[in-house]
Scaffold this motif. Structure first.
Motif, PDB file in Angstrom:
ATOM      1  N   THR A 105     -20.100   8.225   5.902  1.00 12.08           N
ATOM      2  CA  THR A 105     -20.218   7.384   7.099  1.00 12.08           C
ATOM      3  C   THR A 105     -21.520   6.586   7.063  1.00 12.08           C
ATOM      4  N   ASP A 149     -13.393   4.964   9.840  1.00 11.50           N
ATOM      5  CA  ASP A 149     -14.186   6.131   9.473  1.00 11.50           C
ATOM      6  C   ASP A 149     -13.372   7.410   9.664  1.00 11.50           C
ATOM      7  N   ASP A 150     -13.393   8.232   8.627  1.00  8.27           N
ATOM      8  CA  ASP A 150     -12.750   9.545   8.704  1.00  8.27           C
ATOM      9  C   ASP A 150     -11.243   9.482   8.865  1.00  8.27           C
TER      10      ASP A 150
HETATM   11 MG    MG Z   1     -18.371  10.879   8.393  1.00 14.72          MG
END
Ligand code: MG
Ligand code: ADP
Length: 259
Positions: A118, A173-174
């Motif tokens: 991230t 993200d993720d």
């Molecule tokens: Mg992350």
């Protein structure tokens, strides 16, 4: 004196109408300076144009940073590239020139939780905004899916997709962090299809492709999703060590030493 005043008023009006606020703010003081230093007219004009251009750049960057939703403290200065394998450093350096966006390529960052996915992608994104004036839309996968579903519910999905298409990059993200249902998966898949060869995506994931069936449910959709993101892509494999775990470990040993 009176004539000079009316000249100023007229200049101010024109600059207002032409939307040149930085020139409006500085042309008088710069004119005094130019007279004092006997600068050529061209230097004066150049100085004003540079100020206006810089002002516009700064405003645009501020606006793009705000709309991106990025955490600004996750930047290249606070990221220690040396913690990652040297090949990653080289890959990142070439990504920062932003050419991958013009080629509609994707960036995929894989690695364990805490390996810096991230932070690294946020930092790259921030550089692309600041240095190249790129427009980036950054959300956790979970939030993005919720936005997509809300738009769908309101029969606004097409409009929402159109809004997203204005961005040079969508940072997801993720992906796969939270188990999604079929409806969630469908909107995510639509977005990836929409972006395919039209605009870049940057994705972080703890899950290797072999586990993506957990995200997209059936094997055919999974294969199609992987195909679309991987086709023109740069893969960053961060799996060196978990930064969070390392810092915790260091703290622990420091504590022990002190005790
Ligand atoms: Mg992350
Ligand atoms: P991931 O997304 O892979 O789970 P994060 O990017 O959230 O990992 O990183 C976890 C924490 O460790 C964050 O606070 C991040 O700023 C920090 N971190 C990770 N890698 C680095 C690094 N190479 N340099 C500086 N900070 C790092």
């Amino acid at each position: 004196m009176r004539k000079k005043q009316t000249t100023f008023v007229k200049i101010d009006q024109y600059l207002k109408r032409l939307h040149l606020p930085a020139i409006r703010d500085s042309y008088r003081e710069q004119a005094d300076l130019a007279r004092k230093e006997s600068l050529p007219y061209e230097s004066y004009l150049l100085e004003l144009l540079e100020r206006e251009t810089e002002n516009r750049h700064n405003n645009r960057v501020q606006r793009y940073l705000r709309e991106s939703n990025l955490s600004l403290e996750k930047n290249m200065e606070t990221f220690d590239l040396k913690r990652l394998p040297p090949t990653i450093g080289m890959q990142v350096k070439s990504l920062l020139d932003g050419d991958f966006i013009d080629r509609r390529e994707n960036i995929l960052a894989f690695g364990n939780p805490g390996s810096g996915k991230t932070h690294l992608l946020s930092a790259i994104a921030q550089e692309l905004i600041v240095k190249h004036e790129k427009r980036i839309y950054s959300r956790t996968c979970c939030l993005l899916v919720q936005e997509l579903l809300a738009a769908k519910r309101d029969l606004e999905l097409a409009r929402y997709m159109k809004k997203l298409s204005k961005f040079d990059v969508i940072l997801i993200d993720d992906i796969g962090y939270i188990q999604q249902g079929r409806e969630e998966m469908e909107v995510l898949f639509s977005l990836l299809s929409e972006r395919y060869e039209r605009g870049s995506v940057m994705i972080t994931s703890n899950l290797p492709f072999s586990k993506w069936e957990g995200i997209f449910k059936d094997p055919i959709t999974t294969a199609a999703a992987i195909d679309r993101v991987i086709h023109h892509s740069v893969i960053l494999e961060l799996n060196a060590s978990s930064y969070r775990a390392e810092v915790a470990k260091k703290r622990k040993t420091a504590k022990k030493k002190r005790a």
